[in-house]
Design an enzyme around this catalytic site. Structure first.
Site, PDB file in Angstrom:
ATOM      1  CB  CYS A   7      -0.977  -0.024   1.175  1.00 53.63           C
ATOM      2  SG  CYS A   7      -0.219  -0.028   2.810  1.00 53.63           S
ATOM      3  CG  ASN A  10       4.304  -1.751   5.208  1.00 52.92           C
ATOM      4  OD1 ASN A  10       5.430  -2.088   5.562  1.00 52.92           O
ATOM      5  ND2 ASN A  10       3.322  -2.620   5.143  1.00 52.92           N
ATOM      6  CB  CYS A  12      -3.809   1.655   6.974  1.00 50.44           C
ATOM      7  SG  CYS A  12      -3.645   3.105   8.046  1.00 50.44           S
ATOM      8  NE  ARG A  13      -4.496   1.450   1.680  1.00 48.24           N
ATOM      9  CZ  ARG A  13      -4.293   2.213   0.616  1.00 48.24           C
ATOM     10  NH1 ARG A  13      -5.168   2.167  -0.376  1.00 48.24           N
ATOM     11  NH2 ARG A  13      -3.237   2.974   0.545  1.00 48.24           N
ATOM     12  CB  SER A  14       0.188  -3.577   2.821  1.00 52.62           C
ATOM     13  OG  SER A  14       1.007  -2.645   3.460  1.00 52.62           O
ATOM     14  CG  ASP A 122      -5.352   5.453   2.648  1.00 48.83           C
ATOM     15  OD1 ASP A 122      -5.353   5.001   3.811  1.00 48.83           O
ATOM     16  OD2 ASP A 122      -4.421   6.102   2.167  1.00 48.83           O
TER      17      ASP A 122
HETATM   18  P1  4NP Z   1      -1.851   2.758   4.063  1.00 45.37           P
HETATM   19  O1  4NP Z   1      -2.501   4.084   4.661  1.00 45.37           O
HETATM   20  O2  4NP Z   1      -1.280   3.118   2.722  1.00 45.37           O
HETATM   21  O3  4NP Z   1      -2.993   1.814   3.973  1.00 45.37           O
HETATM   22  O4  4NP Z   1      -0.796   2.321   5.058  1.00 45.37           O
HETATM   23  C1  4NP Z   1      -1.806   5.302   4.747  1.00 45.37           C
HETATM   24  C2  4NP Z   1      -0.925   5.501   5.780  1.00 45.37           C
HETATM   25  C3  4NP Z   1      -0.255   6.715   5.874  1.00 45.37           C
HETATM   26  C4  4NP Z   1      -0.467   7.705   4.944  1.00 45.37           C
HETATM   27  C5  4NP Z   1      -1.340   7.491   3.890  1.00 45.37           C
HETATM   28  C6  4NP Z   1      -2.001   6.280   3.796  1.00 45.37           C
HETATM   29  N1  4NP Z   1       0.200   8.955   5.057  1.00 45.37           N
HETATM   30  O5  4NP Z   1      -0.080   9.851   4.248  1.00 45.37           O
HETATM   31  O6  4NP Z   1       1.037   9.123   5.943  1.00 45.37           O
END
Ligand code: 4NP
Length: 148
Positions: A7, A10, A12-14, A122
Site C-alpha cells: 500500500c 505500510n 494500514c491496509r497492507s 485508504d
Molecule cells: P496505508 O494508509 O497506505 O494503507 O498504510 C496510509 C498511511 C499513511 C499515509 C497514507 C495512507 N500517510 O499519508 O502518511
C-alpha cells in the site's frame, strides 16, 4: 509461493492484508511466505496503525509485530506475487519494474472482482477498517482457493 502486499504507508491496509493471508496460509497448511511494504517511506520502522491492530485482534490475528518498510526494487526478485491495494500503488510499483517483472504485480481486489481494478479504500484519514478487513478477507480467500 512468496506474496508481498503493498500500500502507500505500510501501516494500514497492507499490514492487515499480510495478517489475513498469513492466517489463511496456516489454516490451509500452505508453504507460503507473506510480507508487506509501502511505496512511501514516511512510516518506515513503525508498527501498524492502532485501529488496524485492534480490528485484527478482534478477528484473532496479531499484527503487532510487523514494522513498516518501503518497497524496493529487489522485491521483484524476492517475491512471486506483488499485490497492490490501489491503482496509485500499482503504478508506483510498475514504475520500478524492469521488463518482464510487471507480470508479478496485480490489484488485490481483482481476486474478488475480476478485471474491475477496484481499490481498497485508504482508511488512514477516515477509518473504515471493518470494510477494509472484509474486502481483504474476501480477496485473500479467493487467492488461496486459486493457488492451492
Ligand atoms: P496505508 O494508509 O497506505 O494503507 O498504510 C496510509 C498511511 C499513511 C499515509 C497514507 C495512507 N500517510 O499519508 O502518511
Amino acid at each position: 509461493m512468496k506474496v508481498l502486499m503493498v500500500c502507500l504507508g505500510n501501516i494500514c491496509r497492507s499490514p492487515l492484508a499480510q495478517g489475513i493471508l498469513e492466517k489463511l496460509v496456516v489454516d490451509h497448511n500452505l508453504d507460503w511466505e507473506v510480507d508487506s511494504a509501502g511505496t512511501g517511506a514516511w512510516h518506515a520502522g513503525e508498527s501498524p496503525d492502532n485501529r488496524g491492530m485492534a480490528k485484527a485482534r478482534i478477528e484473532g490475528i496479531d499484527i503487532s509485530g510487523q514494522r513498516a518498510r518501503q518497497f524496493q526494487k529487489s522485491d521483484f526478485d524476492d517475491f512471486d506475487l506483488i499485490l497492490a491495494m490501489d491503482t496509485s500503488n500499482f503504478n508506483n510499483i510498475l514504475s520500478l519494474a524492469t521488463p518482464g517483472q510487471e507480470t508479478k504485480v496485480k490489484m488485490i481486489l481483482n481476486y474478488a472482482y475480476p478485471n474491475e481494478n477496484r481499490a481498497v479504500p485508504d482508511p488512514y484519514y477516515d477509518g473504515g477498517f471493518d470494510n477494509v478487513y472484509n474486502l481483504l478477507l474476501d480477496a485473500c480467500s479467493k487467492l488461496v482457493e486459486k493457488h492451492s
